[in-house]
Design a protein around this motif. Structure first.
Motif, PDB file in Angstrom:
ATOM      1  N   LYS A  36       0.829   9.235  -5.721  1.00 25.86           N
ATOM      2  CA  LYS A  36       0.922  10.512  -5.003  1.00 25.86           C
ATOM      3  C   LYS A  36      -0.354  10.808  -4.217  1.00 25.86           C
ATOM      4  CE  LYS A  36       4.224  12.496  -8.283  1.00 25.86           C
ATOM      5  NZ  LYS A  36       4.555  13.608  -9.182  1.00 25.86           N
ATOM      6  N   ASN A  37      -0.885   9.751  -3.589  1.00 24.36           N
ATOM      7  CA  ASN A  37      -2.095   9.877  -2.765  1.00 24.36           C
ATOM      8  C   ASN A  37      -1.650  10.056  -1.314  1.00 24.36           C
ATOM      9  OD1 ASN A  37      -4.418   9.357  -1.161  1.00 24.36           O
ATOM     10  ND2 ASN A  37      -5.354   8.270  -2.887  1.00 24.36           N
ATOM     11  N   GLU A  38      -1.637  11.289  -0.845  1.00 26.82           N
ATOM     12  CA  GLU A  38      -1.125  11.595   0.486  1.00 26.82           C
ATOM     13  C   GLU A  38      -1.985  10.979   1.589  1.00 26.82           C
ATOM     14  OE1 GLU A  38       1.734  13.669   1.467  1.00 26.82           O
ATOM     15  OE2 GLU A  38       2.184  12.943  -0.549  1.00 26.82           O
ATOM     16  N   ASP A  39      -3.305  10.903   1.395  1.00 26.11           N
ATOM     17  CA  ASP A  39      -4.182  10.326   2.420  1.00 26.11           C
ATOM     18  C   ASP A  39      -3.849   8.857   2.654  1.00 26.11           C
ATOM     19  OD1 ASP A  39      -5.536  12.711   2.738  1.00 26.11           O
ATOM     20  OD2 ASP A  39      -7.029  12.244   1.198  1.00 26.11           O
ATOM     21  N   ILE A  40      -3.752   8.095   1.559  1.00 24.92           N
ATOM     22  CA  ILE A  40      -3.448   6.669   1.691  1.00 24.92           C
ATOM     23  C   ILE A  40      -2.010   6.476   2.178  1.00 24.92           C
ATOM     24  CG2 ILE A  40      -3.335   4.458   0.492  1.00 24.92           C
ATOM     25  CD1 ILE A  40      -6.134   5.506   0.800  1.00 24.92           C
ATOM     26  N   LEU A  41      -1.112   7.365   1.786  1.00 24.14           N
ATOM     27  CA  LEU A  41       0.278   7.279   2.241  1.00 24.14           C
ATOM     28  C   LEU A  41       0.350   7.384   3.768  1.00 24.14           C
ATOM     29  CD1 LEU A  41       3.308   7.157   1.577  1.00 24.14           C
ATOM     30  CD2 LEU A  41       3.269   9.655   1.339  1.00 24.14           C
ATOM     31  N   ALA A  96       3.469  10.010   9.597  1.00 24.59           N
ATOM     32  CA  ALA A  96       2.048  10.240   9.295  1.00 24.59           C
ATOM     33  C   ALA A  96       1.581  11.563   9.894  1.00 24.59           C
ATOM     34  CB  ALA A  96       1.207   9.082   9.837  1.00 24.59           C
ATOM     35  N   LYS A  97       2.035  11.855  11.103  1.00 18.30           N
ATOM     36  CA  LYS A  97       1.652  13.107  11.770  1.00 18.30           C
ATOM     37  C   LYS A  97       2.054  14.316  10.928  1.00 18.30           C
ATOM     38  CE  LYS A  97       4.319  14.796  14.855  1.00 18.30           C
ATOM     39  NZ  LYS A  97       5.163  14.996  16.050  1.00 18.30           N
ATOM     40  N   THR A  98       3.253  14.279  10.362  1.00 14.85           N
ATOM     41  CA  THR A  98       3.737  15.392   9.539  1.00 14.85           C
ATOM     42  C   THR A  98       2.845  15.599   8.313  1.00 14.85           C
ATOM     43  OG1 THR A  98       6.014  14.976  10.255  1.00 14.85           O
ATOM     44  CG2 THR A  98       5.705  16.276   8.253  1.00 14.85           C
ATOM     45  N   ILE A  99       2.433  14.499   7.681  1.00 14.34           N
ATOM     46  CA  ILE A  99       1.553  14.602   6.506  1.00 14.34           C
ATOM     47  C   ILE A  99       0.234  15.269   6.888  1.00 14.34           C
ATOM     48  CG2 ILE A  99       0.239  13.285   4.797  1.00 14.34           C
ATOM     49  CD1 ILE A  99       2.496  11.211   4.848  1.00 14.34           C
ATOM     50  N   TYR A 100      -0.371  14.824   7.988  1.00 14.69           N
ATOM     51  CA  TYR A 100      -1.664  15.378   8.401  1.00 14.69           C
ATOM     52  C   TYR A 100      -1.550  16.859   8.777  1.00 14.69           C
ATOM     53  CZ  TYR A 100      -3.516  10.597   8.555  1.00 14.69           C
ATOM     54  OH  TYR A 100      -3.930   9.339   8.245  1.00 14.69           O
ATOM     55  N   LEU A 105       0.832  -1.204   0.000  1.00 16.02           N
ATOM     56  CA  LEU A 105       0.000   0.000   0.000  1.00 16.02           C
ATOM     57  C   LEU A 105       0.867   1.255   0.000  1.00 16.02           C
ATOM     58  CD1 LEU A 105      -2.953   1.015   0.195  1.00 16.02           C
ATOM     59  CD2 LEU A 105      -2.680   1.015   2.678  1.00 16.02           C
ATOM     60  N   LEU A 106       1.973   1.209   0.747  1.00 18.82           N
ATOM     61  CA  LEU A 106       2.896   2.355   0.782  1.00 18.82           C
ATOM     62  C   LEU A 106       3.440   2.653  -0.607  1.00 18.82           C
ATOM     63  CD1 LEU A 106       4.480   4.351   2.640  1.00 18.82           C
ATOM     64  CD2 LEU A 106       6.250   2.610   2.762  1.00 18.82           C
ATOM     65  N   LYS A 107       3.833   1.608  -1.328  1.00 13.96           N
ATOM     66  CA  LYS A 107       4.368   1.790  -2.672  1.00 13.96           C
ATOM     67  C   LYS A 107       3.314   2.363  -3.626  1.00 13.96           C
ATOM     68  CE  LYS A 107       6.718   1.363  -6.457  1.00 13.96           C
ATOM     69  NZ  LYS A 107       7.683   2.421  -6.818  1.00 13.96           N
ATOM     70  N   ARG A 129       0.635   4.579   9.278  1.00 14.84           N
ATOM     71  CA  ARG A 129      -0.004   4.192  10.549  1.00 14.84           C
ATOM     72  C   ARG A 129      -0.179   2.679  10.639  1.00 14.84           C
ATOM     73  NH1 ARG A 129      -5.159   7.916  10.559  1.00 14.84           N
ATOM     74  NH2 ARG A 129      -5.721   6.623  12.362  1.00 14.84           N
ATOM     75  N   PHE A 130      -0.491   2.027   9.502  1.00 11.37           N
ATOM     76  CA  PHE A 130      -0.584   0.568   9.506  1.00 11.37           C
ATOM     77  C   PHE A 130       0.779  -0.047   9.850  1.00 11.37           C
ATOM     78  CE2 PHE A 130      -4.275   0.863   6.281  1.00 11.37           C
ATOM     79  CZ  PHE A 130      -5.216   0.808   7.298  1.00 11.37           C
TER      80      PHE A 130
END
Length: 601
Positions: A36-41, A68-72, A28-30, A46-47
């Motif tokens: 370039k889906n930041e939400d799924i990234l 993940a925190k930085t993305i949010y 999923l990360l790949k 978190r997974f």
């Protein structure tokens, strides 16, 4: 990506699906990086954090949660950011770092209050109650849990409601309230979980706490039955870390019954698992029980040893609580910090007085034995005082050296990152493909050494590296370099094995070269394949490294466009470790190394 997210969310709490969870999370990360889906990234990180937390890789779990925190934060997605803060709180609770745990739960509460999210606010109230329990502030903990329960009943948040009832029962047990009330709360939690079809860790946590309540009600058979149920389920589900409360509590019940010889192995096993998994929040309690058991058995030397361990661990526990009470987040919501701090400082003084009494008891016993050798005793005492002073100086010096060594490893890692970046900048200006390949290979070699120094300063043991965790990180980086995550699978078929840095660095460079060669030549035309790495220790002196792939193998027609430097490097490193290398090219390529590490040293 949506299918993978749905699958992981269903199976994330299932230990039997652990390997598949890790593989699917990386997949999923790949995909999220490619699209370039930041939400799924962020969800992928978190997974992966949950996966590493389950396998006691707490540093890796913290890294993924912070990513993940930085993305949010960049997306200003406060709802998912608040969830991530709660996950960080849970991680720091496992480490008994209550100051950081409190900081993150109050950050989550602030975000939920801004968005007027009742479900999130109630969940934060419940977690604040959980933290207050660890601070021995049971009355306030019950108040926060009741605030959470009132909201959760109104909005029908059943799963959160079951958690709040369990947190409430935790504090009711020690708040002086009738134990029947605590039993009623925990039974409500169990009934809700069972009505939801829950059979995993949440239900087992509530059953464990019902055993605690039975224990203090004097219903020992009922308590052991609940603990044994959780023990059997933990073994069946492969939850090694959840054996800890079952073992520790069964030992405590036998201690309360005066069955000291039966109690001892349970609490010693619990201590071993706590140290192995890094879940230290109940370590001081098990030390205390073992000290009491040895004292009751008349083994005062061991009783004193474990009492000292208990005193050190419990002091650290109380220091964490005092830090939490003094944090800025706590001052926003709580009053009376000064009284709480004084309370725990008084507890420390009381603990020191009890330790002094135990010392006097042991000294008196020794005085009776050596009374006839009084003059020799005085000389020995003077010598012991000198040794104790020397040991204190050595301990202080060792701590300074440990801090210095961590700083050195950190700086070395940062300098290697800088070297890698400089090589990357230089390669970007090159047009010749062969030159670029050489530069990329150099980057990977620098990266392989940098990962080792990162593991050293992040880990608890500054002199050794967990090679399995290192190989996983190294292979992720190389697969990313060749953009081969979705084509080639790297498997570490080995148990955890720690090596000193002088051995780990050359072995890491060898594996780096072999992975690079396999990705360049074993799977032409970007074909799919599998690479397997194993490292075992056959005796106290021999290490066996094996790297295999199911690629096209090697034939007379196979041509290499490389410089041959990688092969030369492998041979030199093998000689450095006093090793031998054997190659086979049947159904792919298999390379076996045998290193005599004692001779190499």
């Amino acid at each position: 990506m949506d299918s993978l997210v749905d699958w992981i969310e269903v199976h994330i709490d299932s230990p039997k699906d652990s390997i598949a969870i890790g593989l699917n999370a990386h997949k999923l990360l790949k995909l999220s990086k490619t699209s370039k889906n930041e939400d799924i990234l962020a969800r992928s990180y978190r997974f992966l954090a949950a996966y590493h937390k389950e396998h006691a890789q707490l540093d890796s779990s913290e890294y993924y949660l912070n990513t993940a925190k930085t993305i949010y934060i960049n997306q200003e997605d406060n709802l998912e950011l608040a969830k991530t803060y709660i996950e960080l709180k849970q991680l720091f609770i496992i480490r008994a770092d209550y100051n950081n745990a409190k900081k993150f739960i109050y950050k989550a509460l602030g975000l939920y209050e801004e968005s007027k999210n009742d479900k999130g606010i109630a969940l934060c109230y419940a977690h604040i109650g959980d933290l207050l329990y660890y601070e021995n502030n049971y009355h306030e903990a019950v108040i926060y849990c009741d605030k959470a329960i009132a909201i959760q009943k109104r909005i029908n948040a059943q799963e959160d409601l079951a958690l709040s009832y369990r947190f409430k029962a935790n504090s009711q047990l020690f708040s002086g309230v009738d134990l029947e009330n605590a039993l009623e709360s925990i039974n409500q939690s169990i009934e809700i979980y069972r009505s939801l079809g829950e059979e995993g860790i949440p239900l087992m946590a509530s059953i464990n706490w019902r055993g605690n309540i039975y224990k203090y009600m004097g219903l020992y058979e009922e308590a052991i039955a609940d603990y044994q149920t959780n023990f059997d389920n933990s073994v069946q589900m492969g939850l090694e870390r959840y054996l800890i409360p079952s073992l520790g509590n069964i030992g405590h019940v036998y201690l309360m019954q005066g069955k000291y010889e039966q109690a001892l192995p349970y609490n010693l096993k619990a201590i071993d698992l706590i140290k192995k998994t890094g879940r230290t929040r109940n370590l001081w309690e098990n030390y205390m029980h073992v000290s009491s058991i040895y004292e009751s058995l008349g083994d005062y030397k061991m009783a004193l040893h474990y009492h000292q361990l208990y005193a050190e661990e419990h002091e650290a526990f109380k220091d964490n609580i005092i830090l939490a009470l003094e944090s800025e987040a706590q001052s926003k919501y709580e009053v009376g910090q000064k009284n709480a701090t004084i309370y725990f400082q008084d507890e420390k003084i009381s603990q020191q007085q009890r330790t002094k009494v135990l010392y006097l008891l042991l000294t008196g016993l020794l005085a009776l034995i050596i009374f006839g050798l009084f003059h020799n005793y005085r000389k020995r005492k003077k010598r012991n005082e000198q040794l104790e002073l020397l040991n204190d100086k050595l301990d202080s010096k060792n701590k300074q050296n440990e801090l210095l060594l961590k700083e050195i490893h950190h700086r070395v890692k940062n300098n290697l990152e800088l070297v890698k970046s400089l090589i990357s900048l230089q390669s970007a200006q090159l047009e010749d493909s062969e030159s670029k390949d050489v530069m990329i290979a150099s980057q990977n070699r620098v990266q392989s050494m940098g990962i080792i120094h990162q593991k050293l300063y992040q880990g608890e043991n500054l002199g050794s590296v967990d090679m399995k965790d290192y190989f996983l990180n190294l292979s992720d980086g190389i697969l990313d370099t060749f953009n081969a995550e979705d084509k080639v699978k790297v498997v570490c078929a080995m148990e955890r094995l720690e090596l000193d840095v002088d051995t780990a660095v050359p072995i890491g460079l060898i594996v780096n070269e072999l992975l690079t060669n396999a990705l360049k030549y074993a799977f032409p035309n970007k074909g799919e394949g599998k690479i397997e790495i194993s490292l075992t220790k056959s005796s106290a002196e021999i290490l066996i490294l094996k790297v295999t792939d199911n690629g096209i193998g090697k034939s007379n027609s196979t041509s290499s466009t490389g410089t041959g430097f990688g092969s030369q490097l492998i041979k030199l490193l093998t000689q450095q470790l006093n090793g031998e290398m054997h190659e086979k090219h049947e159904d792919g390529t298999s390379i076996l190394f045998q290193f005599n590490t004692k001779s190499a040293a």
